[in-house]
Design a protein around this motif. Structure first.
Motif, PDB file in Angstrom:
ATOM      1  N   TYR A  30       0.809  -1.085  -0.159  1.00 44.78           N
ATOM      2  CA  TYR A  30      -0.104   0.023  -0.138  1.00 44.78           C
ATOM      3  C   TYR A  30       0.866   1.201   0.124  1.00 44.78           C
ATOM      4  O   TYR A  30       0.432   2.221  -0.694  1.00 44.78           O
ATOM      5  CB  TYR A  30      -0.973   0.286   1.277  1.00 44.78           C
ATOM      6  CG  TYR A  30      -1.974  -0.971   1.136  1.00 44.78           C
ATOM      7  CD1 TYR A  30      -2.723  -1.122  -0.003  1.00 44.78           C
ATOM      8  CD2 TYR A  30      -2.394  -1.718   2.460  1.00 44.78           C
ATOM      9  CE1 TYR A  30      -3.823  -2.436   0.029  1.00 44.78           C
ATOM     10  CE2 TYR A  30      -3.636  -2.478   2.293  1.00 44.78           C
ATOM     11  CZ  TYR A  30      -4.223  -2.767   1.096  1.00 44.78           C
ATOM     12  OH  TYR A  30      -5.316  -3.560   1.045  1.00 44.78           O
ATOM     13  N   SER A  56      -5.535   0.544   4.272  1.00 44.45           N
ATOM     14  CA  SER A  56      -5.179   0.830   3.042  1.00 44.45           C
ATOM     15  C   SER A  56      -5.166   2.514   2.720  1.00 44.45           C
ATOM     16  O   SER A  56      -4.270   2.995   1.965  1.00 44.45           O
ATOM     17  CB  SER A  56      -6.235   0.159   1.931  1.00 44.45           C
ATOM     18  OG  SER A  56      -7.424   0.532   2.269  1.00 44.45           O
ATOM     19  N   GLU A  94      -5.791  -2.124  -6.894  1.00 44.48           N
ATOM     20  CA  GLU A  94      -4.798  -1.101  -6.730  1.00 44.48           C
ATOM     21  C   GLU A  94      -3.957  -0.989  -7.848  1.00 44.48           C
ATOM     22  O   GLU A  94      -3.452   0.044  -8.435  1.00 44.48           O
ATOM     23  CB  GLU A  94      -3.852  -1.651  -5.688  1.00 44.48           C
ATOM     24  CG  GLU A  94      -4.197  -1.529  -4.186  1.00 44.48           C
ATOM     25  CD  GLU A  94      -5.317  -2.611  -3.938  1.00 44.48           C
ATOM     26  OE1 GLU A  94      -5.635  -3.553  -4.789  1.00 44.48           O
ATOM     27  OE2 GLU A  94      -5.737  -2.650  -2.806  1.00 44.48           O
TER      28      GLU A  94
END
Length: 463
Positions: free
Chosen positions: A159, A322, A391
């Motif tokens: 992250y 996150s 992501e």
């Protein structure tokens, strides 16, 4: 790493302006990068008249170093956050306070590392100075990633590194283009596309290395076990990481030796191009070396605090890990270079702003990320390049939209606004993300694909 840029700056891509001697010899001699020059906009000139009256040379040198290293930045006001974080740790203060103070303490340290590497470059020469900036430019992100790995927090590592790339491509560059466009609304802003093009095809190559491990999860049939898929993704990622590191080394050779002229800015006549005084080192080589080692150790200490308290801060603040890792960590940790990029955009010097944003994104994507994979491999930790479907999609769109934004070599505030809005869209997405941190996005995607197959009665996906 940001591209090497010399003063004065570039005009139009196809312009006929020639390189002038003003500033260029100084920058070439030091091997200064856009990253270090961006941080230099936050420095302030030290007044050593009182210290020079101290009769003892050793004490005078020590006080001079304190003045230059600790007080020589506009961010010196944040240094008290460092002892505050340490004291809070041993006094049993709530962990979210430790997390916040540690983030604030990392902000001036990142700028001071850039200052110290630049000071060492006075003694090492331009090539070694450029290599030093290439390895220390994102030292904070690398240290946080390695410490998170040692605590087996692989999700936090992924992250935070993804957030650094997104922050540079959308937030830093978007803010720079927007502010620069507003401040120079009656003037056409131009920049040299050459170094941007190099950064973009490297970023796209890095994206390919993230995409393929993600797609492996969709190649399996019902007989393929999760362990086999995970092993395939892990081996592919380790091989790709070696390739990415090789490409980054080639990028350094390309930038510092064979095609250095592509990263040298040309002349730009405007009211900001004042005469620049010849710079000299303000501290000795060994003083700079020991200060650099000391500050790196302090960064490691604060990074340890950040990693240890991030989950507690997530619970107390009701924010997902996150969101904190992708949005908050990069904003605070890179505030110094971000502010510098915006300042130079105000001065209509977009080459250095692009050098900071694109160069840092390239360094994270092709150096820090694969190096972290290799370190995890050495430590026996299973970390791959599969950052998850959501992501990886954010990464792809960010690279593509930024490339389209810069394709014509010109800028205005609307381009910056769109990049900022894209960043806010991604931030909102992760703000509402409540999925469990350890849930594997690949398996979620594979399950979703199986649901589609079931709902449609097989069809094209049934094979």
């Amino acid at each position: 790493m940001a591209g090497i840029v010399t003063e004065p700056w570039s005009v139009a891509e196809n312009g006929n302006a020639s390189m002038t001697a003003k500033g260029s010899s100084r920058e070439l001699r030091l091997g200064r990068t856009a990253h270090s020059m961006s941080s230099s906009s936050l420095r302030k000139k030290s007044d050593l008249r009182v210290i020079q009256k101290v009769p003892y040379k050793g004490l005078k040198d020590f006080l001079s170093n304190i003045q230059e290293v600790i007080l020589g930045t506009k961010l010196a006001i944040l240094f008290p956050a460092i002892p505050a974080a340490i004291i809070c740790t041993y006094c049993g203060v709530s962990q979210p306070w430790i997390f916040g103070l540690s983030l604030l303490g990392l902000t001036p340290l990142a700028e001071r590392v850039s200052f110290l590497t630049e000071q060492l470059a006075f003694y090492t020469g331009p090539t070694l100075g450029g290599l030093l900036n290439a390895t220390c430019g994102n030292a904070t992100e690398l240290i946080i990633a390695i410490l998170a790995l040692t605590n087996n927090k692989v999700a936090v590592v992924k992250y935070s590194l993804l957030g650094s790339i997104l922050s540079n491509l959308l937030l830093v560059l978007g803010t720079s283009l927007f502010c620069g466009g507003i401040a120079n609304i009656r003037r056409e802003q131009r920049f040299d596309r050459k170094q941007a093009d190099v950064n973009f095809f490297l970023l796209l190559m890095g994206f390919l290395c993230h995409l393929l491990p993600l797609l492996v999860g969709y190649l399996a049939n019902g007989k393929t076990s999760a362990a086999v898929l995970s092993d395939m993704q892990l081996n592919i990622s380790r091989g790709f990481s070696i390739v990415m590191l090789i490409s980054y080394i080639a990028y350094l050779v390309f930038q510092l030796w064979t095609h250095r002229q592509l990263f040298d800015a040309q002349d730009q006549e405007d009211e900001y191009d004042d005469d620049v005084e010849e710079e000299t080192a303000v501290i000795s080589f060994w003083s700079g070396f020991f200060w650099l080692v000391g500050m790196t150790l302090v960064i490691a200490l604060l990074s340890e605090y950040v990693v240890a308290t991030i989950e507690e801060a997530s619970d107390k603040w009701n924010l997902s890990v996150s969101f904190i890792s992708i949005i908050l960590l990069p904003i605070v940790g890179n505030a110094a270079e971000h502010a510098g990029a915006v300042i130079f955009a105000f001065k209509n010097k977009l080459d250095i702003s692009l050098g900071v944003a694109l160069g840092s994104a390239t360094q994270i994507g092709l150096f820090v990320v694969p190096l972290t994979i290799i370190v995890a491999w050495i430590l026996g930790i299973n970390m791959d390049l599969n950052f998850g479907l959501l992501e990886t999609g954010c990464l792809a769109v960010s690279i593509i939209i930024t490339a389209f934004t810069l394709q014509d070599g010109s800028s205005h505030y609307m381009k910056g606004l769109v990049l900022l809005l894209c960043y806010f869209i991604i931030a909102i997405c992760f703000f509402v993300d409540k999925l469990p941190q350890k849930q594997n996005a690949i398996h979620l995607g594979h399950q979703a694909m199986n649901n589609v197959v079931t709902a449609t009665g097989g069809g094209v996906f049934s094979s």
